[in-house]
Design a protein around this motif. Sequence first.
Motif, PDB file in Angstrom:
ATOM      1  N   ASP A  27      34.243  37.323  58.363  1.00  0.00           N
ATOM      2  CA  ASP A  27      34.437  37.201  56.836  1.00  0.00           C
ATOM      3  C   ASP A  27      33.347  36.947  55.978  1.00  0.00           C
ATOM      4  O   ASP A  27      33.597  37.208  54.762  1.00  0.00           O
ATOM      5  CB  ASP A  27      35.752  36.405  56.406  1.00  0.00           C
ATOM      6  CG  ASP A  27      36.405  36.459  55.114  1.00  0.00           C
ATOM      7  OD1 ASP A  27      36.105  37.681  54.619  1.00  0.00           O
ATOM      8  OD2 ASP A  27      37.128  35.416  54.568  1.00  0.00           O
ATOM      9  N   ASP A  28      32.009  36.708  56.758  1.00  0.00           N
ATOM     10  CA  ASP A  28      31.170  36.599  55.711  1.00  0.00           C
ATOM     11  C   ASP A  28      30.366  37.847  55.426  1.00  0.00           C
ATOM     12  O   ASP A  28      29.477  38.021  54.826  1.00  0.00           O
ATOM     13  CB  ASP A  28      29.950  35.343  56.307  1.00  0.00           C
ATOM     14  CG  ASP A  28      30.592  34.429  56.750  1.00  0.00           C
ATOM     15  OD1 ASP A  28      31.780  33.754  56.163  1.00  0.00           O
ATOM     16  OD2 ASP A  28      29.976  33.693  57.775  1.00  0.00           O
ATOM     17  N   ARG A  31      30.909  42.108  51.930  1.00  0.00           N
ATOM     18  CA  ARG A  31      31.133  41.646  50.571  1.00  0.00           C
ATOM     19  C   ARG A  31      31.257  43.000  49.603  1.00  0.00           C
ATOM     20  O   ARG A  31      30.491  43.842  49.714  1.00  0.00           O
ATOM     21  CB  ARG A  31      30.166  40.844  49.951  1.00  0.00           C
ATOM     22  CG  ARG A  31      30.441  39.943  48.793  1.00  0.00           C
ATOM     23  CD  ARG A  31      29.310  39.003  48.544  1.00  0.00           C
ATOM     24  NE  ARG A  31      29.471  38.366  47.042  1.00  0.00           N
ATOM     25  CZ  ARG A  31      28.519  37.747  46.499  1.00  0.00           C
ATOM     26  NH1 ARG A  31      27.465  37.623  46.809  1.00  0.00           N
ATOM     27  NH2 ARG A  31      28.924  37.227  45.306  1.00  0.00           N
ATOM     28  N   GLU A  60      47.691  47.015  40.213  1.00  0.00           N
ATOM     29  CA  GLU A  60      46.255  47.339  40.086  1.00  0.00           C
ATOM     30  C   GLU A  60      45.345  47.159  41.129  1.00  0.00           C
ATOM     31  O   GLU A  60      45.412  45.938  41.802  1.00  0.00           O
ATOM     32  CB  GLU A  60      45.863  46.831  38.638  1.00  0.00           C
ATOM     33  CG  GLU A  60      44.477  47.502  38.026  1.00  0.00           C
ATOM     34  CD  GLU A  60      44.135  46.925  36.618  1.00  0.00           C
ATOM     35  OE1 GLU A  60      44.788  47.221  35.749  1.00  0.00           O
ATOM     36  OE2 GLU A  60      43.140  46.284  36.640  1.00  0.00           O
ATOM     37  N   ASP A 116      40.758  43.803  46.404  1.00  0.00           N
ATOM     38  CA  ASP A 116      40.662  42.664  46.979  1.00  0.00           C
ATOM     39  C   ASP A 116      42.071  42.084  47.901  1.00  0.00           C
ATOM     40  O   ASP A 116      42.939  42.673  47.680  1.00  0.00           O
ATOM     41  CB  ASP A 116      39.957  41.497  46.094  1.00  0.00           C
ATOM     42  CG  ASP A 116      40.965  40.754  45.321  1.00  0.00           C
ATOM     43  OD1 ASP A 116      42.163  40.639  45.445  1.00  0.00           O
ATOM     44  OD2 ASP A 116      40.591  40.327  44.265  1.00  0.00           O
ATOM     45  N   TYR A 118      43.657  39.510  47.526  1.00  0.00           N
ATOM     46  CA  TYR A 118      44.777  38.900  46.644  1.00  0.00           C
ATOM     47  C   TYR A 118      45.633  40.115  46.107  1.00  0.00           C
ATOM     48  O   TYR A 118      47.036  39.883  46.276  1.00  0.00           O
ATOM     49  CB  TYR A 118      44.196  38.230  45.139  1.00  0.00           C
ATOM     50  CG  TYR A 118      43.446  37.018  45.405  1.00  0.00           C
ATOM     51  CD1 TYR A 118      42.300  36.662  46.245  1.00  0.00           C
ATOM     52  CD2 TYR A 118      44.175  35.649  45.052  1.00  0.00           C
ATOM     53  CE1 TYR A 118      41.700  35.563  46.341  1.00  0.00           C
ATOM     54  CE2 TYR A 118      43.634  34.605  45.223  1.00  0.00           C
ATOM     55  CZ  TYR A 118      42.332  34.392  45.968  1.00  0.00           C
ATOM     56  OH  TYR A 118      41.641  32.945  46.144  1.00  0.00           O
ATOM     57  N   LEU A 119      44.978  41.145  45.698  1.00  0.00           N
ATOM     58  CA  LEU A 119      45.871  42.274  45.141  1.00  0.00           C
ATOM     59  C   LEU A 119      46.455  42.974  46.518  1.00  0.00           C
ATOM     60  O   LEU A 119      47.676  43.455  46.153  1.00  0.00           O
ATOM     61  CB  LEU A 119      44.799  43.448  44.539  1.00  0.00           C
ATOM     62  CG  LEU A 119      44.116  42.655  43.208  1.00  0.00           C
ATOM     63  CD1 LEU A 119      42.954  43.489  42.935  1.00  0.00           C
ATOM     64  CD2 LEU A 119      45.243  42.406  42.225  1.00  0.00           C
ATOM     65  N   ASP A 122      49.620  40.964  46.846  1.00  0.00           N
ATOM     66  CA  ASP A 122      50.598  41.211  45.983  1.00  0.00           C
ATOM     67  C   ASP A 122      51.305  42.852  46.120  1.00  0.00           C
ATOM     68  O   ASP A 122      52.628  42.640  46.066  1.00  0.00           O
ATOM     69  CB  ASP A 122      49.679  41.595  44.421  1.00  0.00           C
ATOM     70  CG  ASP A 122      49.073  40.313  43.776  1.00  0.00           C
ATOM     71  OD1 ASP A 122      49.469  39.131  44.489  1.00  0.00           O
ATOM     72  OD2 ASP A 122      48.258  40.372  42.943  1.00  0.00           O
TER      73      ASP A 122
ATOM     74  N   MET B   1      48.693  45.969  35.347  1.00  0.00           N
ATOM     75  CA  MET B   1      48.498  44.856  34.866  1.00  0.00           C
ATOM     76  C   MET B   1      47.054  44.187  35.328  1.00  0.00           C
ATOM     77  O   MET B   1      46.802  44.077  36.465  1.00  0.00           O
ATOM     78  CB  MET B   1      49.592  43.951  35.327  1.00  0.00           C
ATOM     79  CG  MET B   1      49.491  42.434  34.949  1.00  0.00           C
ATOM     80  SD  MET B   1      50.973  41.637  35.641  1.00  0.00           S
ATOM     81  CE  MET B   1      50.029  41.137  37.206  1.00  0.00           C
ATOM     82  N   ARG B  24      43.882  32.139  39.722  1.00  0.00           N
ATOM     83  CA  ARG B  24      44.543  31.917  41.210  1.00  0.00           C
ATOM     84  C   ARG B  24      43.431  31.747  42.303  1.00  0.00           C
ATOM     85  O   ARG B  24      43.761  31.620  43.202  1.00  0.00           O
ATOM     86  CB  ARG B  24      45.786  32.729  41.456  1.00  0.00           C
ATOM     87  CG  ARG B  24      45.232  34.292  41.525  1.00  0.00           C
ATOM     88  CD  ARG B  24      46.381  35.153  41.967  1.00  0.00           C
ATOM     89  NE  ARG B  24      45.921  36.551  42.051  1.00  0.00           N
ATOM     90  CZ  ARG B  24      46.674  37.524  42.676  1.00  0.00           C
ATOM     91  NH1 ARG B  24      47.812  37.319  43.388  1.00  0.00           N
ATOM     92  NH2 ARG B  24      46.245  38.666  42.678  1.00  0.00           N
ATOM     93  N   ARG B  32      32.612  31.514  48.274  1.00  0.00           N
ATOM     94  CA  ARG B  32      32.459  32.682  49.335  1.00  0.00           C
ATOM     95  C   ARG B  32      32.350  33.900  48.612  1.00  0.00           C
ATOM     96  O   ARG B  32      31.122  34.510  48.616  1.00  0.00           O
ATOM     97  CB  ARG B  32      33.453  32.624  50.289  1.00  0.00           C
ATOM     98  CG  ARG B  32      33.512  31.440  51.308  1.00  0.00           C
ATOM     99  CD  ARG B  32      34.614  31.509  52.079  1.00  0.00           C
ATOM    100  NE  ARG B  32      34.593  32.630  52.779  1.00  0.00           N
ATOM    101  CZ  ARG B  32      33.909  33.027  53.922  1.00  0.00           C
ATOM    102  NH1 ARG B  32      33.107  31.998  54.434  1.00  0.00           N
ATOM    103  NH2 ARG B  32      33.866  34.179  54.515  1.00  0.00           N
ATOM    104  N   THR B  38      28.698  31.598  51.835  1.00  0.00           N
ATOM    105  CA  THR B  38      29.589  31.718  52.994  1.00  0.00           C
ATOM    106  C   THR B  38      29.728  30.641  54.041  1.00  0.00           C
ATOM    107  O   THR B  38      30.325  30.764  54.984  1.00  0.00           O
ATOM    108  CB  THR B  38      29.456  33.005  53.608  1.00  0.00           C
ATOM    109  OG1 THR B  38      28.192  33.153  54.048  1.00  0.00           O
ATOM    110  CG2 THR B  38      29.913  34.342  52.789  1.00  0.00           C
TER     111      THR B  38
END
Lengths: 798, 172
Positions: A27-28, A31, A60, A116, A118-119, A122, B1, B24, B32, B38
């Motif tokens: 995960d490093d 990017r 989005e 990313d 988070y999205l 979602d 959105m 959030r 990171r 990282t």
Amino acid sequence: MSDKLVGQPLVRKEDPRLLRGDGRYLDDLGRGALAAAFVRSPVAHARIADIDVTDALDVEGLVAVYTHEDLPGRVAEPLPLLIPHPDLSHPRTPYCLAKDEVNHVGEAVVMVVATDRYLAEDAAERIVVTYEDLPPVVGIDQARAAQRLVHDEVPGNIAARSVQTNGKGDARGAIAAAPHRLSLDLQIERSASMPMEGKGVLAHWDADDRTLRVHTSTQTSTSVRLAVAAKLELPPDRVEVITPDVGGGFGVKIVHPWPEEILVPWAAMTLGRDVKWVEDRREHFISSAHERGQQQHVEAGFDGSGRLLGLSVEIWHDNGAYVPYGIIVPIVTSTQLLGPYKVGAYRVEFTSLYTNTVIVTPYRGAGRPQGVFAMERTMDAIAEYLGLDRLAVREANLIQPEEMPYDQGLVFQDGRPLIYDSGDYPTMLRMIRELVGWDGFEAERAAAAAEGRRIGIGIGAYVEGTGMGPYEGAHVKVETTGEIVVSTGLTTQGQGHYTSLAQIAADVLGVGVGDVTVITGDTRRFKYAVGTFASRAIVTSGNAVAVAAGKVAEKAKRIAAAALGGGTAPEDLELVDGTVRRRDDPAASIDLRTVAVLSNPLRYAFDEAAKAATQFAAAVGTGDEPGLEATGYYMPERSTFAAGAHGVVVETDPETADIRILRYCVVHDCGVVVNPRIVEGQVHGGVAQGVGGALYERIVYDDAGQLVNASYMDFLIPFATEVPHIQTAHMVTASGVNPLGLKGAGEAGVIPTSAAVASAIEDAEGLAVRRMPISPSELYELRKLHETRKSRKEQVSA
Amino acid sequence: MTEQLHQITVTVNGVARRADAPARRLLADFLRMDLGLTGTHLGCEHGVCGACTVLMDGVPVRACLIFAVSADGHAITTVEGCCDSGGELGPVQQAFQECHGLQCGFCTPGFITTITAYLEENPKPTEEEAREAIGGNLCRCTGYQNIVAAVLRAAEILRERDADQAGAGGAA
């Protein structure tokens, strides 16, 4: 020679980087890459009626949504069966994304790609999958009953049934004819490898070069490469797989290709963008692999001194919903069960069963903890039956050193005969007897009892097949700077290979360990390898490094002999302190780095070293190849067998039934030790996982097939406060099957822990422990059951 | 959105850093993803394993349980900040190497930060106290014994350094 680096407890070369926070874990990397997330089945067994992605499309940053229907060609086919076996009559493997049906909670159904994570999550949350529930099969009892089926076309839920005998006659007959007999029903519950870093994949498709680069947190980059190439229908030479720093494996990362290892690269190719997926902890619980879950029935026939004349074992093994890794775990249980003991006639039968749960594949120990549990429970039961000392019964059954090599008459997991190459088990038991204080224990027990405390002592011994083939290889190169670069194809996930393999190479080449850089798990550097699992890395790669370094040393002597002239022959030379020099005249020497310069005759003088090479162009013989480098392989004839014994003292609280380990002792034999500091660390870590498996860790499914403790809150990995101080003693019986005399050490610590702890609890409590792990509440229930039975017996006899 | 972004300013390892992130965004992800640090690792994302432990104004916190916006205006120390000036291993890091207190290294950053803060509070722990001090962090590789040893060794290194400094001060 005392100045050899092999055998020295050197500090690890890899540590400073990891300690500064400069490690490069999956995960490093990447990017800015797109992020993948998965919609996973919330039910254990169901048909997929509909997938509605409409709501997700508003998110989005959403880039793509894929279901099974979107997958092309071989990506849409089931994942491969990695290790076929004639007894695996009904193999079933999963699809990358579920097709029509789901068979466990956590099975991937939809892949979402977004800008990313988070999205991506979602969007995944907004996808609605409609399931038509099917009755789930959960646990070995339901699988055996077979009133419901996991796979319609697999009768009895049976993936495999297998029988082995040791060729020493009819076991059941031998038991029937024996002076004494007993039987035991045993159970080991599910656990899991649970590395601190989950899985993860990053893929980069270079459309101009038509090359795919995949980073994955795996225990086998070379095999992932071939699997990805096959699935994506790319020439293998267009696929590079690189394993960065790996945050622990313990077996779960040897399975491959995971669905995500195919889907993420495929998405990167399809989208022309870098794509990354990093597993979160809940995903790891519900979609990676588990292990351990077995039921066992043991029948034993023995004589008055406790010698086993006949042993028959039946095993029911829960293999989860699919068997992509074959039936390695129950094979290992069946064949390693005998441990350091010789028995008369042995028969073992296992049935490997489907359930609607996560797949079951090797976790550190890989079936051995269960086998050792069966054998050591049997030894204790025999001692109890005959009223003999538990160690005396074990001693009566031990294979003696003069019987080595000892053929157990079975076929091991590598398909080769199970022949112990070396070992001294009587010495091992003597050492653990002393270390744990076996002989003085009755006084200790009495002293504790006088204080109202209840303590018990237990023991567990094992033999572990390690260092299996088919092979490992290495490439060793001396750079013109004097740096030695060792590349090996297998991966590393914390075992210290950057140091231990450097020690081996440095000894052969007469340099310091600081001069050696080790590269692992990068198919750009070394394409041929099997992987890091089954306590095989140091044995196979270590010997391969020695072979390759030996070839480099020979070449260095040839070149140096020519350069030194004056009738010097290669055999007159030795490699010492970074030089090649005459044994009889150390002043006649040449730097190894200069030899490296000479090894590559150049036409063009682009720097000082190159200038030197143009002048000495004649140094490389016409039959030689340029470069001071070589590739070497080690292909073991068969496995080598490590061994050990653990002794433990526990205290059980008479009121609360709390179980506390007071003393934990280990005698360990892994042959010649390359780095004692590292081996000691491996043993400690193994014991900690063993303690977890004995007292705390269990994967719990409810009747609906929901994994109810899928978090670190509820799945109780031991903290420092739960792991006892571990006292270790080492013995060395060199391996008889490899040149360096090495045996594997990675899994050892975990193997006999449940057996030893069960033995100690039995001893403290005076009741039979037949199931592990054991919690205070279970011990409390056992006590109540024991009291009820005892009072019933008393009533009957009254 | 479109998500609203917030400007977040934190002092990380003594350096003022500023980036825009949604409300959030977890502090761990902010460090990171947004700041490129990282060294802080995520092992469970529910506050149990402790791999993501960083120091906020000197106090250990789980960076997976704090939003980056909550750290606005605070001082954060990560494992990268536990090195000596010049990038040499700091005392806790040095002790980990000497005692073989790490194997895969994934959980290690959380131990380094936790122990760094602990030794400020208790510069001379007993073995039992050292074990207790690391009792909130999970390690799957080492069995903890060598980490306990590293806590004690780190305390010793810190005392040696203090003595050296005091000695140097006395001479001047």
